[in-house]
Design a protein around this motif. Structure first.
Motif, PDB file in Angstrom:
ATOM      1  N   PHE A 135       2.957  11.281   3.026  1.00 42.56           N
ATOM      2  CA  PHE A 135       4.254  10.625   3.220  1.00 42.56           C
ATOM      3  C   PHE A 135       4.886  10.134   1.916  1.00 42.56           C
ATOM      4  CE2 PHE A 135       2.252  10.397   7.343  1.00 42.56           C
ATOM      5  CZ  PHE A 135       3.284  10.681   8.214  1.00 42.56           C
ATOM      6  N   GLY A 136       4.184  10.277   0.796  1.00 44.15           N
ATOM      7  CA  GLY A 136       4.729   9.827  -0.486  1.00 44.15           C
ATOM      8  C   GLY A 136       4.798   8.321  -0.621  1.00 44.15           C
ATOM      9  N   ILE A 137       3.994   7.593   0.134  1.00 49.48           N
ATOM     10  CA  ILE A 137       4.024   6.130   0.085  1.00 49.48           C
ATOM     11  C   ILE A 137       3.233   5.648  -1.131  1.00 49.48           C
ATOM     12  CG2 ILE A 137       3.324   4.005   1.272  1.00 49.48           C
ATOM     13  CD1 ILE A 137       3.823   5.530   3.925  1.00 49.48           C
ATOM     14  N   ASN A 138       3.926   4.934  -2.019  1.00 43.06           N
ATOM     15  CA  ASN A 138       3.303   4.398  -3.226  1.00 43.06           C
ATOM     16  C   ASN A 138       3.090   2.892  -3.155  1.00 43.06           C
ATOM     17  OD1 ASN A 138       3.245   6.885  -4.721  1.00 43.06           O
ATOM     18  ND2 ASN A 138       5.453   6.687  -4.917  1.00 43.06           N
ATOM     19  N   LYS A 139       3.856   2.213  -2.299  1.00 44.02           N
ATOM     20  CA  LYS A 139       3.770   0.762  -2.206  1.00 44.02           C
ATOM     21  C   LYS A 139       3.780   0.379  -0.733  1.00 44.02           C
ATOM     22  CE  LYS A 139       5.468  -3.332  -4.458  1.00 44.02           C
ATOM     23  NZ  LYS A 139       6.314  -3.844  -5.507  1.00 44.02           N
ATOM     24  N   LEU A 140       2.843  -0.493  -0.361  1.00 44.37           N
ATOM     25  CA  LEU A 140       2.640  -0.852   1.031  1.00 44.37           C
ATOM     26  C   LEU A 140       2.460  -2.358   1.135  1.00 44.37           C
ATOM     27  CD1 LEU A 140       1.694   0.158   3.974  1.00 44.37           C
ATOM     28  CD2 LEU A 140      -0.588  -0.053   3.039  1.00 44.37           C
ATOM     29  N   MET A 141       3.121  -2.967   2.120  1.00 43.95           N
ATOM     30  CA  MET A 141       2.941  -4.386   2.368  1.00 43.95           C
ATOM     31  C   MET A 141       2.010  -4.570   3.566  1.00 43.95           C
ATOM     32  SD  MET A 141       5.654  -7.449   3.134  1.00 43.95           S
ATOM     33  CE  MET A 141       6.072  -7.016   4.811  1.00 43.95           C
ATOM     34  N   LEU A 142       0.918  -5.309   3.365  1.00 43.72           N
ATOM     35  CA  LEU A 142       0.038  -5.674   4.469  1.00 43.72           C
ATOM     36  C   LEU A 142       0.648  -6.870   5.168  1.00 43.72           C
ATOM     37  CD1 LEU A 142      -3.503  -5.618   2.820  1.00 43.72           C
ATOM     38  CD2 LEU A 142      -2.508  -3.902   4.332  1.00 43.72           C
ATOM     39  N   ALA A 143       0.903  -6.755   6.444  1.00 45.31           N
ATOM     40  CA  ALA A 143       1.475  -7.865   7.207  1.00 45.31           C
ATOM     41  C   ALA A 143       0.697  -8.061   8.500  1.00 45.31           C
ATOM     42  CB  ALA A 143       2.950  -7.593   7.499  1.00 45.31           C
ATOM     43  N   GLY A 144      -0.551  -7.667   8.472  1.00 42.90           N
ATOM     44  CA  GLY A 144      -1.381  -7.806   9.651  1.00 42.90           C
ATOM     45  C   GLY A 144      -2.016  -9.173   9.716  1.00 42.90           C
ATOM     46  N   GLY A 145      -2.913  -9.313  10.636  1.00 45.64           N
ATOM     47  CA  GLY A 145      -3.667 -10.555  10.755  1.00 45.64           C
ATOM     48  C   GLY A 145      -4.841 -10.550   9.800  1.00 45.64           C
ATOM     49  N   GLY A 146      -5.678 -11.557   9.922  1.00 47.96           N
ATOM     50  CA  GLY A 146      -6.789 -11.731   9.004  1.00 47.96           C
ATOM     51  C   GLY A 146      -7.791 -10.598   8.997  1.00 47.96           C
ATOM     52  N   ILE A 147      -8.031  -9.959  10.145  1.00 45.21           N
ATOM     53  CA  ILE A 147      -9.016  -8.868  10.191  1.00 45.21           C
ATOM     54  C   ILE A 147      -8.498  -7.638   9.468  1.00 45.21           C
ATOM     55  CG2 ILE A 147     -10.282  -7.295  11.716  1.00 45.21           C
ATOM     56  CD1 ILE A 147     -10.470  -9.623  13.716  1.00 45.21           C
ATOM     57  N   VAL A 148      -7.255  -7.253   9.720  1.00 48.63           N
ATOM     58  CA  VAL A 148      -6.690  -6.091   9.033  1.00 48.63           C
ATOM     59  C   VAL A 148      -6.606  -6.366   7.534  1.00 48.63           C
ATOM     60  CG1 VAL A 148      -4.584  -4.735   8.695  1.00 48.63           C
ATOM     61  CG2 VAL A 148      -5.451  -5.119  10.988  1.00 48.63           C
ATOM     62  N   ASN A 149      -6.050  -7.514   7.157  1.00 49.96           N
ATOM     63  CA  ASN A 149      -5.939  -7.839   5.736  1.00 49.96           C
ATOM     64  C   ASN A 149      -7.324  -7.922   5.094  1.00 49.96           C
ATOM     65  OD1 ASN A 149      -3.185  -7.999   6.211  1.00 49.96           O
ATOM     66  ND2 ASN A 149      -3.132 -10.224   6.192  1.00 49.96           N
ATOM     67  N   GLY A 150      -8.290  -8.518   5.817  1.00 49.17           N
ATOM     68  CA  GLY A 150      -9.656  -8.594   5.308  1.00 49.17           C
ATOM     69  C   GLY A 150     -10.294  -7.238   5.124  1.00 49.17           C
ATOM     70  N   SER A 151      -9.948  -6.277   5.979  1.00 55.22           N
ATOM     71  CA  SER A 151     -10.469  -4.914   5.832  1.00 55.22           C
ATOM     72  C   SER A 151     -10.049  -4.313   4.497  1.00 55.22           C
ATOM     73  CB  SER A 151      -9.955  -4.019   6.966  1.00 55.22           C
ATOM     74  OG  SER A 151     -10.375  -4.480   8.213  1.00 55.22           O
ATOM     75  N   PHE A 152      -8.785  -4.516   4.134  1.00 55.57           N
ATOM     76  CA  PHE A 152      -8.289  -3.986   2.855  1.00 55.57           C
ATOM     77  C   PHE A 152      -8.893  -4.747   1.678  1.00 55.57           C
ATOM     78  CE2 PHE A 152      -5.384  -1.940   5.662  1.00 55.57           C
ATOM     79  CZ  PHE A 152      -4.991  -0.786   5.012  1.00 55.57           C
ATOM     80  N   LEU A 153      -9.047  -6.051   1.808  1.00 49.18           N
ATOM     81  CA  LEU A 153      -9.644  -6.846   0.736  1.00 49.18           C
ATOM     82  C   LEU A 153     -11.105  -6.460   0.533  1.00 49.18           C
ATOM     83  CD1 LEU A 153      -8.978  -9.104  -1.299  1.00 49.18           C
ATOM     84  CD2 LEU A 153      -9.837 -10.733   0.377  1.00 49.18           C
ATOM     85  N   ALA A 154     -11.836  -6.187   1.629  1.00 46.43           N
ATOM     86  CA  ALA A 154     -13.241  -5.787   1.536  1.00 46.43           C
ATOM     87  C   ALA A 154     -13.397  -4.485   0.759  1.00 46.43           C
ATOM     88  CB  ALA A 154     -13.839  -5.642   2.937  1.00 46.43           C
ATOM     89  N   GLU A 155     -12.368  -3.615   0.800  1.00 37.58           N
ATOM     90  CA  GLU A 155     -12.405  -2.357   0.053  1.00 37.58           C
ATOM     91  C   GLU A 155     -11.702  -2.486  -1.305  1.00 37.58           C
ATOM     92  OE1 GLU A 155     -11.637   1.310   2.178  1.00 37.58           O
ATOM     93  OE2 GLU A 155     -12.145   0.348   4.084  1.00 37.58           O
ATOM     94  N   ASN A 156     -11.434  -3.727  -1.722  1.00 35.09           N
ATOM     95  CA  ASN A 156     -10.835  -4.004  -3.033  1.00 35.09           C
ATOM     96  C   ASN A 156      -9.463  -3.339  -3.195  1.00 35.09           C
ATOM     97  OD1 ASN A 156     -11.002  -5.383  -5.482  1.00 35.09           O
ATOM     98  ND2 ASN A 156     -11.803  -3.587  -6.547  1.00 35.09           N
ATOM     99  N   LEU A 157      -8.638  -3.392  -2.144  1.00 34.63           N
ATOM    100  CA  LEU A 157      -7.354  -2.695  -2.151  1.00 34.63           C
ATOM    101  C   LEU A 157      -6.144  -3.630  -2.146  1.00 34.63           C
ATOM    102  CD1 LEU A 157      -8.291   0.083   0.420  1.00 34.63           C
ATOM    103  CD2 LEU A 157      -8.121   0.317  -2.066  1.00 34.63           C
ATOM    104  N   VAL A 158      -6.358  -4.913  -2.300  1.00 33.24           N
ATOM    105  CA  VAL A 158      -5.238  -5.861  -2.340  1.00 33.24           C
ATOM    106  C   VAL A 158      -4.993  -6.225  -3.793  1.00 33.24           C
ATOM    107  CG1 VAL A 158      -4.393  -8.127  -1.607  1.00 33.24           C
ATOM    108  CG2 VAL A 158      -5.799  -6.752  -0.051  1.00 33.24           C
ATOM    109  N   ASP A 159      -3.801  -5.878  -4.311  1.00 29.87           N
ATOM    110  CA  ASP A 159      -3.526  -6.167  -5.713  1.00 29.87           C
ATOM    111  C   ASP A 159      -2.506  -7.283  -5.917  1.00 29.87           C
ATOM    112  OD1 ASP A 159      -2.137  -3.379  -4.960  1.00 29.87           O
ATOM    113  OD2 ASP A 159      -0.769  -4.567  -6.172  1.00 29.87           O
ATOM    114  N   GLU A 160      -1.881  -7.773  -4.833  1.00 28.94           N
ATOM    115  CA  GLU A 160      -0.932  -8.872  -4.965  1.00 28.94           C
ATOM    116  C   GLU A 160      -0.915  -9.699  -3.686  1.00 28.94           C
ATOM    117  OE1 GLU A 160       3.872  -9.325  -5.217  1.00 28.94           O
ATOM    118  OE2 GLU A 160       2.962  -8.064  -6.756  1.00 28.94           O
TER     119      GLU A 160
END
Length: 193
Positions: free
Chosen positions: A116-141
């Protein structure tokens, strides 16, 4: 370009509830990614993390809260029923597979970029979804809006560690910017070092 929500957030007013039980109707699609070309052309996306495939849609786009219409992309795991894939195709909703029983966030981001050519994504989920991305070291801001309101509620966690996710150590962020967006309301942004 895109905003990602979890199943609970999507059920909170973005979708038409949960899909009714589906029955097989002939040849079922294989469990492989499917992209709606017209949706891809929109260039604006809402990604719904829906591991088991239970969200109901009335079409391939969502338009909420005064924002422009965005094409829906379902993030699924291998546990989804083939009938649900037929349902999504009939609704025009794109879908990507990212994991067997648990979402592989790294794989999902790779596919969103490649397909889809997506280069920038905003996480706006709850704690479990956001925590999933943080656990994989994917949150940069981190982007926080601070308003001087006390409601006495229980609150919502931005990042939650749960037993079925890998645990992660505390993650440090550094102050990037502070803005006053309206009187008495601050927008604070932090980035990874």
């Amino acid at each position: 370009q895109a905003t990602l929500y979890g199943t609970t957030t999507m059920l909170g007013g973005y979708v038409d509830g949960k899909v009714s039980p589906l029955s097989a109707n002939g040849e079922e699609p294989q469990k492989k990614d499917w992209v709606n070309p017209a949706g891809k052309e929109m260039g604006r996306f809402i990604i719904a993390v829906d591991p088991a495939g239970e969200l109901a849609y009335s079409g391939p786009t969502l338009e909420k809260k005064g924002r422009p219409a965005a094409h829906v992309i379902e993030a699924l795991t291998e546990q989804v029923a083939p009938e649900y894939l037929s349902y999504l195709q009939n609704q025009g909703v794109s879908y990507l597979f990212a994991g067997e029983k648990r979402l592989n966030c790294t794989l999902l981001l790779e596919k969103l970029h490649r397909l889809f050519g997506i280069n920038k994504l905003m996480l706006a989920g709850g704690g479990i979804v956001n925590g999933s991305f943080l656990a994989e070291n994917l949150v940069d801001e981190l982007s926080l809006v601070i308003a001087p309101v006390a409601d006495g509620g229980n609150g919502v966690r931005s990042f939650t560690q749960v037993d079925f996710l890998p645990s992660w150590p505390p993650t440090a962020f550094h102050l990037k910017e502070v803005q006053t967006v309206v009187p008495n309301v601050l927008w604070v942004r932090y980035t990874r070092p």
